[in-house]
Enzyme design. Structure first.
Site, PDB file in Angstrom:
ATOM      1  N   GLY A 146       2.551 -13.115  55.678  1.00 58.57           N
ATOM      2  CA  GLY A 146       2.824 -11.854  54.993  1.00 58.57           C
ATOM      3  C   GLY A 146       3.430 -10.844  55.958  1.00 58.57           C
ATOM      4  CB  CYS A 147       5.651  -7.957  55.367  1.00 63.39           C
ATOM      5  SG  CYS A 147       4.890  -7.352  53.840  1.00 63.39           S
ATOM      6  CE1 TYR A 148       2.068  -2.616  55.061  1.00 65.07           C
ATOM      7  CE2 TYR A 148       1.576  -3.875  53.080  1.00 65.07           C
ATOM      8  CZ  TYR A 148       2.019  -2.704  53.675  1.00 65.07           C
ATOM      9  OH  TYR A 148       2.415  -1.652  52.893  1.00 65.07           O
ATOM     10  CB  THR A 150       4.363 -10.507  60.472  1.00 62.13           C
ATOM     11  OG1 THR A 150       4.407 -11.694  59.675  1.00 62.13           O
ATOM     12  CG2 THR A 150       5.305 -10.657  61.662  1.00 62.13           C
TER      13      THR A 150
END
Ligand code: NAP
Length: 342
Positions: A146-148, A150
């Site tokens: 996921g972006c967060y 990462t």
């Protein structure tokens, strides 16, 4: 040349991946799939694009020649098609959350569905290239993070490996593209412009990945409290982590800042896309790049180590990281196709 297909190619991550793979020197695109835009040319849907292809509806024979298939579907929609692709012999990079958690029993709690493929969850490799490069290279199925998570994990892992952490507070701010292509009342321009809000203050889904990978690195569970916020801009995530080392004899002993920074330099000196910087990084430095920039600060009076982390949610947080994973899977340099701005 690697033959690649993208499923869900008209979403935010799929559209960016289309541009990146079209320019990748070692990749030939086979199929770009869409149910909403079947038969339309990429340039009709995205006038800024120069990709000379048209969208097709997904069917197994449309991707039959692909060495790797990228799945850019919403969570809970991806796992049936991922299972089908694997059974047909393709390697898969899944950008959804459907294979990020190793324990099937966590899916009802965090994602509100029963995961039918515990076997594939065990097999899938969590696709953070800085964490599992060898396993990614061998994997049939890579679960792109996921972006967060990462932005958070790159900031927290060097600490979790080295010291016992009592608590990690994660304060993250994201651009609106993190919410995907379909607008809602909360992501509509009028709701976001000139405004700023927190959401999912307790129990946001991405917490599950953070807990899983931090526990694996630390060898013990580390409490994480995560609050995302929606910034009035398109792309980028800035996360500030407040990390509390466990107290020894009742006092919080925070090592000197240069010693803490040295842990990060040690862990990332060979990584092409993580930069430990002295200044305080801002989003503009990483937008449209695959870089994560990290700054380390100590606050002994408060008993805290702070780490500021910036990424582009669509690049290092999604499509760029997916290309980095593909490069590892096919023995290419990690930065192949990722040098140019997207
Ligand atoms: N946006 C980010 O920053 C980001 C970062 C990391 C991970 N991710 C994850 O990556 C995946 C894709 O994200 P995204 O932002 O690209 O999403 P998106 O913009 O909403 O696009 C998803 C695409 O999937 C296709 N699709 C297939 N089945 C669908 C269904 N049942 N309902 C809705 N769409 C369906 C749609 O294309 P057609 O209608 O044309 O078929 C749609 O364009 C998600 O799982 C997301 O959580 C996103």
């Amino acid at each position: 040349v690697i033959a690649a297909s993208i499923l869900g190619a008209t979403g935010f991550t799929g559209a960016l991946l289309t541009e990146m793979l079209d320019r990748h020197p070692e990749v030939a695109l086979e199929a770009l799939t869409s149910s909403s835009y079947e038969g339309r040319r990429v340039t009709d849907v995205f006038p800024h694009s120069r990709v000379a292809a048209a969208y097709v509806a997904y069917a197994p024979d449309r991707v039959a020649g692909s060495d790797v298939v990228f799945v850019c579907y919403p969570h809970a929609e991806a796992h049936p098609v991922v299972a089908e692709l694997l059974a047909a012999g393709h390697r898969v990079v899944d950008l959804s959350a459907d294979f990020r958690l190793r324990d099937a029993s966590l899916y009802p709690k965090w994602y509100q569905f029963d995961h039918p493929r515990a076997d594939l969850l065990t097999e899938a490799v969590y696709g953070l290239p800085e964490l599992y490069p060898e396993a990614i290279a061998q994997a049939r199925l890579v679960a792109n993070p996921g972006c967060y998570p990462t932005s958070m994990l790159l900031a927290a892992l060097p600490l979790a490996r080295e010291m016992k952490l009592e608590l990690v507070v994660v304060d993250s701010k994201s651009g609106v593209s993190g919410a995907g292509r379909t607008p809602s009342d909360k992501t509509h321009f009028s709701a976001v412009h000139d405004n700023f809000r927190a959401y999912g203050e307790v129990g946001h889904r991405h917490t599950a990945e953070m807990l899983q990978e931090l526990e694996t690195a630390a060898g013990a569970s580390v409490p994480v409290s995560f609050t995302p916020h929606l910034l009035p801009l398109d792309r980028g995530i800035l996360s500030t982590l407040y990390c509390r080392p466990s107290a020894s004899q009742g006092t919080f002993e925070i090592p000197p800042e240069d010693e803490v920074r040295a842990l990060f330099v040690r862990d990332y000196s060979a990584e092409p896309f993580v930069e430990v910087v002295e200044h305080t990084p801002s989003l503009r430095e990483v937008q449209r790049t695959n870089y994560c920039r990290l700054a380390v600060r100590t606050d002994p009076a408060a008993g805290l180590i702070k780490v500021v982390s910036v990424i582009d949610n669509l690049v290092k947080g999604a499509s760029g990281q997916a290309v980095q994973n593909m490069n590892l899977m096919f023995g290419l340099p990690q930065a192949s196709g990722l040098e140019s701005v997207v």
